[in-house]
Design a protein around this motif. Structure first.
Motif, PDB file in Angstrom:
ATOM      1  N   THR A 140       0.839  -1.211   0.000  1.00 17.59           N
ATOM      2  CA  THR A 140       0.000   0.000   0.000  1.00 17.59           C
ATOM      3  C   THR A 140       0.864   1.247   0.000  1.00 17.59           C
ATOM      4  O   THR A 140       0.598   2.213  -0.734  1.00 17.59           O
ATOM      5  CB  THR A 140      -0.934   0.005   1.216  1.00 17.59           C
ATOM      6  N   GLU A 141       1.906   1.254   0.829  1.00 16.90           N
ATOM      7  CA  GLU A 141       2.817   2.405   0.858  1.00 16.90           C
ATOM      8  C   GLU A 141       3.491   2.591  -0.503  1.00 16.90           C
ATOM      9  O   GLU A 141       3.642   3.720  -0.981  1.00 16.90           O
ATOM     10  CB  GLU A 141       3.866   2.215   1.954  1.00 16.90           C
ATOM     11  N   GLN A 142       3.898   1.502  -1.136  1.00 14.77           N
ATOM     12  CA  GLN A 142       4.541   1.592  -2.450  1.00 14.77           C
ATOM     13  C   GLN A 142       3.555   2.099  -3.497  1.00 14.77           C
ATOM     14  O   GLN A 142       3.912   2.904  -4.365  1.00 14.77           O
ATOM     15  CB  GLN A 142       5.082   0.223  -2.857  1.00 14.77           C
ATOM     16  N   LEU A 143       2.297   1.637  -3.424  1.00 15.26           N
ATOM     17  CA  LEU A 143       1.277   2.076  -4.375  1.00 15.26           C
ATOM     18  C   LEU A 143       1.017   3.572  -4.252  1.00 15.26           C
ATOM     19  O   LEU A 143       1.033   4.307  -5.246  1.00 15.26           O
ATOM     20  CB  LEU A 143      -0.012   1.289  -4.131  1.00 15.26           C
ATOM     21  N   VAL A 144       0.790   4.041  -3.025  1.00 18.53           N
ATOM     22  CA  VAL A 144       0.501   5.460  -2.808  1.00 18.53           C
ATOM     23  C   VAL A 144       1.704   6.310  -3.196  1.00 18.53           C
ATOM     24  O   VAL A 144       1.572   7.362  -3.837  1.00 18.53           O
ATOM     25  CB  VAL A 144       0.103   5.710  -1.339  1.00 18.53           C
ATOM     26  N   SER A 145       2.911   5.857  -2.813  1.00 21.08           N
ATOM     27  CA  SER A 145       4.115   6.605  -3.149  1.00 21.08           C
ATOM     28  C   SER A 145       4.311   6.696  -4.654  1.00 21.08           C
ATOM     29  O   SER A 145       4.687   7.753  -5.185  1.00 21.08           O
ATOM     30  CB  SER A 145       5.327   5.941  -2.493  1.00 21.08           C
ATOM     31  N   SER A 146       4.028   5.603  -5.366  1.00 19.88           N
ATOM     32  CA  SER A 146       4.200   5.603  -6.826  1.00 19.88           C
ATOM     33  C   SER A 146       3.217   6.534  -7.506  1.00 19.88           C
ATOM     34  O   SER A 146       3.568   7.251  -8.451  1.00 19.88           O
ATOM     35  CB  SER A 146       4.039   4.179  -7.360  1.00 19.88           C
ATOM     36  N   LEU A 147       1.976   6.542  -7.029  1.00 16.81           N
ATOM     37  CA  LEU A 147       0.974   7.433  -7.612  1.00 16.81           C
ATOM     38  C   LEU A 147       1.314   8.895  -7.334  1.00 16.81           C
ATOM     39  O   LEU A 147       1.125   9.763  -8.184  1.00 16.81           O
ATOM     40  CB  LEU A 147      -0.413   7.096  -7.067  1.00 16.81           C
ATOM     41  N   LYS A 148       1.802   9.191  -6.142  1.00 19.38           N
ATOM     42  CA  LYS A 148       2.213  10.563  -5.825  1.00 19.38           C
ATOM     43  C   LYS A 148       3.407  10.978  -6.686  1.00 19.38           C
ATOM     44  O   LYS A 148       3.493  12.133  -7.114  1.00 19.38           O
ATOM     45  CB  LYS A 148       2.569  10.677  -4.335  1.00 19.38           C
ATOM     46  N   ARG A 149       4.298  10.034  -6.923  1.00 20.33           N
ATOM     47  CA  ARG A 149       5.444  10.327  -7.783  1.00 20.33           C
ATOM     48  C   ARG A 149       4.970  10.635  -9.205  1.00 20.33           C
ATOM     49  O   ARG A 149       5.480  11.537  -9.871  1.00 20.33           O
ATOM     50  CB  ARG A 149       6.392   9.126  -7.778  1.00 20.33           C
ATOM     51  N   LEU A 150       3.987   9.866  -9.684  1.00 22.56           N
ATOM     52  CA  LEU A 150       3.421  10.126 -11.006  1.00 22.56           C
ATOM     53  C   LEU A 150       2.789  11.512 -11.038  1.00 22.56           C
ATOM     54  O   LEU A 150       2.916  12.249 -12.020  1.00 22.56           O
ATOM     55  CB  LEU A 150       2.375   9.056 -11.338  1.00 22.56           C
ATOM     56  N   ASN A 151       2.114  11.884  -9.945  1.00 29.05           N
ATOM     57  CA  ASN A 151       1.486  13.202  -9.862  1.00 29.05           C
ATOM     58  C   ASN A 151       2.520  14.310  -9.987  1.00 29.05           C
ATOM     59  O   ASN A 151       2.322  15.316 -10.684  1.00 29.05           O
ATOM     60  CB  ASN A 151       0.742  13.318  -8.528  1.00 29.05           C
ATOM     61  N   ILE A 152       3.656  14.118  -9.335  1.00 30.96           N
ATOM     62  CA  ILE A 152       4.727  15.113  -9.400  1.00 30.96           C
ATOM     63  C   ILE A 152       5.315  15.184 -10.806  1.00 30.96           C
ATOM     64  O   ILE A 152       5.619  16.262 -11.313  1.00 30.96           O
ATOM     65  CB  ILE A 152       5.824  14.772  -8.377  1.00 30.96           C
TER      66      ILE A 152
END
Length: 464
Positions: A160-172
């Motif tokens: 879950t942490e990896q999923l949220v972090s990856s999506l936030k990275r995509l957002n950036i």
């Protein structure tokens, strides 16, 4: 809580902050990648030296290891000294084998840093849907509930942490593309940017995450299984025991609080996934819209005023001075069909509120001050020039006479001269007097004007 710099050596980041940071970073990656086929992050020194020698053979620049006092030119010497330098800074360590050979190993601090460096350079896209599928599958597998913390919850939290972090990275990364999108770009660059953007941002996995394999299909099942962990005492007890065993916690109450906190965090993360994806969509649409606008503008730029002039000049250069022929459509006026929305966007107004220093208290006037203020207002009112006042002045001057000359009115100041002007102006609509021009010029020390007659009206007469 441990501090980062209490764990890693003091000179750990020195190679990545030195004059030769590019070479040191490349060497660390070469060593890390050479260990992929090994059973550990360690190999004999000679193999590492050979790997670095091959790297330095591809570079022509020299390295100094003694404060630029001397430079190494030999690739093998560079490799040997680089290994020693990285060892001194805490990235590498040496192990002696029974056969007296020396192994070079990556330290426990170096491995996660180099792995992150590798991920940043490769910029590989996370398979978002794969993470959600793993979380869902693990929670559904009844065989794993024998040890729910080790086999289920710990993996669920990490994924879950990896999923949220990856999506936030995509957002950036979308914001980065918006910032650099089409500024000072040619049309070919804009079109290429579309292709790069679709490859890097509008990915297949993100598309699936929103369509056929939408996160909404898994969210409810994931929440039900997480709630089950909290509601069934046997599973909760096994979770607490597993946490105490793995995390070396001795207090069961603290362990249970940590378990509950982890489950709530996972549920909250899945609730907020839609908001993150919506924000990604918003930025993605904004980027695509602006890039399309830029492309349209570049395609239509030949029909604006500058484009028309350039087209005419380029065309005329193809003809000699003697050739007076020109095509009929040379001076056609083309219609500009595209207006960028960004160029007509209203600039938002920013309201600021300043702190009030103090509130003024109304002043109370004394009777004397009131009388003085009243007199000043009356004097100001009397000083005003208006039609009725001018008519009264004229009637006073005429008295019983039917006609007087303007030159009979003394002009001793600017205000007297202004009165003559207003007498002429107000005579147009006055029912009391009229004026008649003469050709005689009157010249005094104060002014000069053409004389005119001021005649009393007998009712119904008009100005001449």
């Amino acid at each position: 809580m441990k501090n980062l710099f209490s764990v890693i050596p003091a000179d750990f980041f020195k190679p990545l902050n030195s004059k030769y940071k590019d070479q040191y970073a490349d060497c660390l990656l070469e060593i890390y990648n050479s260990y992929k086929s090994e059973i550990s992050y360690g190999v004999d020194r000679e193999s590492v030296v050979s790997t670095l020698v091959e790297y330095f053979n591809t570079r022509t620049d020299d390295i100094s290891f003694d404060d630029d006092s001397s430079f190494e030119k030999d690739s093998r010497t560079k490799a040997q000294k680089t290994i020693n330098y990285l060892k001194d800074c805490g990235w590498l360590d040496f192990e002696e084998e029974k056969n007296y050979l020396q192994n070079v190993v990556l330290t426990e601090h170096a491995v996660p840093f180099i792995r992150t460096m590798n991920d940043v350079i490769r910029n590989e896209e996370t398979e978002y849907q794969g993470l959600i599928s793993q979380i869902h599958a693990v929670l559904q597998n009844e065989d794993l509930y024998s040890k729910p913390y080790q086999f289920i919850l710990k993996n669920v939290v990490n994924n879950t942490e990896q999923l949220v972090s990856s999506l936030k990275r995509l957002n950036i990364s979308i914001k980065k593309h918006i910032d650099k999108q089409t500024k000072n770009k040619e049309l070919s660059d804009v079109l290429k940017l579309f292709a790069d953007y679709n490859a890097e941002i509008v990915s297949k996995s993100l598309y699936r995450l929103k369509t056929s394999e939408n996160v909404g299909k898994f969210r409810q099942s994931i929440k039900i299984n997480l709630d089950r962990m909290l509601s069934e005492p046997s599973i909760l007890k096994d979770l607490v025991d597993g946490y105490m065993e793995i995390e070396q916690e001795t207090d069961p109450d603290i362990a249970q609080d940590k378990i509950i906190e982890m489950i709530i965090d996972v549920k909250s993360a899945f609730e907020n996934l839609d908001k993150i994806i919506e924000d990604i969509d918003r930025k993605n649409n904004h980027y695509m819209k602006n890039a399309a606008s830029r492309a349209k503008f570049e395609l239509a730029s030949g029909t604006n005023q500058e484009g028309k002039i350039n087209a005419i000049l380029r065309y005329l250069t193809e003809y000699s001075d003697e050739d007076e022929t020109a095509p009929e459509d040379l001076f056609n006026v083309f219609v500009q069909k595209f207006v960028s929305e960004e160029s007509i966007k209203k600039i938002p107004e920013k309201k600021t509120y300043e702190e009030v220093a103090s509130i003024n208290v109304a002043e109370t006037l004394t009777e004397e001050e009131k009388e003085l203020k009243k007199k000043l207002l009356q004097d100001k009112q009397m000083a005003r020039i208006y039609r009725k006042k001018i008519e009264a002045f004229v009637m006073e001057r005429l008295g019983l006479r039917q006609l007087i000359m303007a030159s009979e009115i003394p002009v001793n100041s600017r205000k007297d001269f202004e009165t003559l002007i207003y007498i002429r102006l107000f005579a147009i609509e006055s029912k009391i007097y009229k004026v008649k021009k003469t050709g005689q010029r009157i010249k005094t020390e104060k002014c000069e004007f053409t004389d005119f007659e001021i005649i009393k009206k007998n009712g119904g007469e008009k100005n001449v």
